[in-house]
Design a protein around this motif. Structure first.
Motif, short mmCIF file in Angstrom:
data_model
loop_
_atom_site.label_atom_id
_atom_site.label_comp_id
_atom_site.label_asym_id
_atom_site.label_seq_id
_atom_site.Cartn_x
_atom_site.Cartn_y
_atom_site.Cartn_z
N LEU A 18 -2.54 -8.40 -19.21
CA LEU A 18 -1.93 -8.59 -17.92
C LEU A 18 -3.01 -8.43 -16.86
O LEU A 18 -3.92 -7.61 -17.03
N SER A 19 -2.90 -9.18 -15.79
CA SER A 19 -3.86 -9.10 -14.70
C SER A 19 -3.16 -8.76 -13.41
O SER A 19 -2.19 -9.42 -13.03
N LEU A 20 -3.64 -7.73 -12.73
CA LEU A 20 -3.11 -7.32 -11.45
C LEU A 20 -4.05 -7.75 -10.33
O LEU A 20 -5.26 -7.83 -10.53
N ALA A 21 -3.50 -7.98 -9.16
CA ALA A 21 -4.29 -8.31 -7.99
C ALA A 21 -3.79 -7.51 -6.81
O ALA A 21 -2.61 -7.17 -6.72
N CYS A 22 -4.69 -7.22 -5.89
CA CYS A 22 -4.36 -6.49 -4.68
C CYS A 22 -5.10 -7.13 -3.53
O CYS A 22 -6.34 -7.19 -3.53
N VAL A 23 -4.36 -7.60 -2.55
CA VAL A 23 -4.93 -8.24 -1.37
C VAL A 23 -4.91 -7.27 -0.20
O VAL A 23 -3.88 -6.65 0.08
N SER A 24 -6.04 -7.15 0.47
CA SER A 24 -6.20 -6.22 1.57
C SER A 24 -6.26 -6.95 2.90
O SER A 24 -6.83 -8.05 2.99
N SER A 25 -5.72 -6.33 3.93
CA SER A 25 -5.83 -6.87 5.28
C SER A 25 -7.07 -6.37 6.02
O SER A 25 -7.29 -6.76 7.17
N GLU A 26 -7.88 -5.54 5.38
CA GLU A 26 -9.05 -4.95 5.99
C GLU A 26 -10.12 -6.00 6.24
O GLU A 26 -10.62 -6.63 5.30
N SER A 27 -10.50 -6.17 7.50
CA SER A 27 -11.52 -7.16 7.83
C SER A 27 -12.89 -6.80 7.27
O SER A 27 -13.70 -7.69 7.00
N ALA A 28 -13.14 -5.50 7.07
CA ALA A 28 -14.39 -5.04 6.49
C ALA A 28 -14.22 -4.71 5.02
O ALA A 28 -14.82 -3.76 4.50
N PHE A 29 -13.44 -5.50 4.33
CA PHE A 29 -13.11 -5.25 2.93
C PHE A 29 -14.36 -5.06 2.06
O PHE A 29 -14.38 -4.21 1.17
N SER A 30 -15.38 -5.85 2.31
CA SER A 30 -16.58 -5.79 1.48
C SER A 30 -17.30 -4.46 1.58
O SER A 30 -18.14 -4.16 0.73
N LYS A 31 -16.97 -3.65 2.57
CA LYS A 31 -17.59 -2.34 2.75
C LYS A 31 -16.69 -1.20 2.29
O LYS A 31 -17.00 -0.03 2.56
N CYS A 32 -15.62 -1.51 1.61
CA CYS A 32 -14.66 -0.52 1.16
C CYS A 32 -14.67 -0.39 -0.36
O CYS A 32 -14.68 -1.40 -1.06
N THR A 33 -14.65 0.83 -0.84
CA THR A 33 -14.44 1.05 -2.26
C THR A 33 -12.96 0.87 -2.58
O THR A 33 -12.10 1.32 -1.83
N MET A 34 -12.69 0.20 -3.68
CA MET A 34 -11.33 -0.07 -4.09
C MET A 34 -11.03 0.61 -5.42
O MET A 34 -11.89 0.68 -6.29
N GLY A 35 -9.81 1.07 -5.56
CA GLY A 35 -9.42 1.75 -6.78
C GLY A 35 -8.04 1.35 -7.25
O GLY A 35 -7.23 0.81 -6.49
N TRP A 36 -7.81 1.61 -8.52
CA TRP A 36 -6.48 1.47 -9.12
C TRP A 36 -6.06 2.81 -9.70
O TRP A 36 -6.84 3.47 -10.40
N PHE A 37 -4.84 3.19 -9.41
CA PHE A 37 -4.23 4.39 -9.96
C PHE A 37 -2.90 4.00 -10.59
O PHE A 37 -2.37 2.92 -10.32
N ARG A 38 -2.35 4.88 -11.40
CA ARG A 38 -1.05 4.62 -12.00
C ARG A 38 -0.25 5.91 -12.09
O ARG A 38 -0.81 7.00 -12.15
N GLN A 39 1.06 5.74 -12.11
CA GLN A 39 1.95 6.89 -12.18
C GLN A 39 3.14 6.55 -13.06
O GLN A 39 3.89 5.62 -12.77
N ALA A 40 3.30 7.31 -14.13
CA ALA A 40 4.43 7.17 -15.02
C ALA A 40 5.53 8.14 -14.59
O ALA A 40 5.25 9.15 -13.93
N PRO A 41 6.77 7.87 -14.96
CA PRO A 41 7.86 8.78 -14.58
C PRO A 41 7.61 10.21 -15.03
O PRO A 41 7.24 10.45 -16.18
N GLY A 42 7.79 11.15 -14.12
CA GLY A 42 7.61 12.55 -14.43
C GLY A 42 6.18 13.01 -14.51
O GLY A 42 5.93 14.18 -14.85
N LYS A 43 5.23 12.14 -14.22
CA LYS A 43 3.82 12.50 -14.29
C LYS A 43 3.15 12.30 -12.93
O LYS A 43 3.66 11.59 -12.07
N GLU A 44 2.01 12.95 -12.76
CA GLU A 44 1.25 12.79 -11.53
C GLU A 44 0.48 11.48 -11.54
O GLU A 44 0.18 10.92 -12.60
N ARG A 45 0.17 11.00 -10.37
CA ARG A 45 -0.62 9.80 -10.25
C ARG A 45 -2.03 10.04 -10.80
O ARG A 45 -2.67 11.04 -10.47
N GLU A 46 -2.51 9.13 -11.63
CA GLU A 46 -3.80 9.31 -12.26
C GLU A 46 -4.73 8.13 -11.99
O GLU A 46 -4.30 6.99 -11.83
#
Length: 126
Positions: A18-46
Motif C-alpha cells: 500500500l502507498s500513502l501520500a501526504c500533501v502539504s500546504s507549506e510554501s517552504a515544504f522543501s525546508k521541512c522534515t516530514m514524518g509518518w506516525f501510526r496509532q493502533a486502538p488502545g496504543k500510543e502514537r508511534e
C-alpha cells in the motif's frame, strides 16, 4: 497554519503493499522534515519513518525497516510512504507530520513536529 492531507489508506491482505501520500500546504515544504506516525486502538502514537529537509536522510522504526520506504517530491509538496510486505500488526491510523522550516532535532519523536494530518486508516487482514 499548515494543512496536511493524507490519502491512500485502505484494506489490504497480509503480504500486500500500500502507498500513502501526504500533501502539504507549506510554501517552504522543501525546508521541512516530514514524518509518518501510526496509532493502533488502545496504543500510543508511534514513530514509523522520517525524511529530513537538509539532505533527505531517512529514518525508520525497527518494526518497519526493510519493508517501508519514505520519499518526498518537493515540487508537489508531497511525502510518500510505500508499505510492502504488510503485516496485521501494521494495522493503525497513519498520520503525516511536518516540522517548521529549517528545524533540527531527533525526528523519531513527536517533539520536532508542529503540524499533523487527520490520519488515514490502514487495515491489514490475515
Amino acid at each position: 497554519q499548515v494543512q496536511l492531507v493524507e490519502s491512500g489508506g485502505g484494506l489490504v491482505q497480509a503480504g500486500g503493499s500500500l502507498s500513502l501520500a501526504c500533501v502539504s500546504s507549506e510554501s517552504a515544504f522543501s525546508k521541512c522534515t516530514m514524518g509518518w506516525f501510526r496509532q493502533a486502538p488502545g496504543k500510543e502514537r508511534e514513530f514509523v519513518a522520517a525524511i529530513t529537509w537538509i539532505n533527505d536522510a531517512t529514518f525508520y522504526s525497527e518494526a518497519v525497516k526493510g519493508r517501508f520506504a519514505i520519499s518526498r517530491d518537493n515540487a508537489e509538496r508531497t511525502v510518500y510512504l510505500q508499505m510492502n510486505n504488510l503485516k496485521p500488526e501494521d494495522t493503525a491510523v497513519y498520520y503525516c507530520a511536518a516540522s517548521r522550516p529549517f528545524s533540527s532535532g531527533y525526528f523519531s519523536t513527536r517533539d520536532p513536529y508542529d503540524y499533523w494530518g487527520q490520519g488515514t486508516q490502514v487495515t491489514v487482514s490475515s
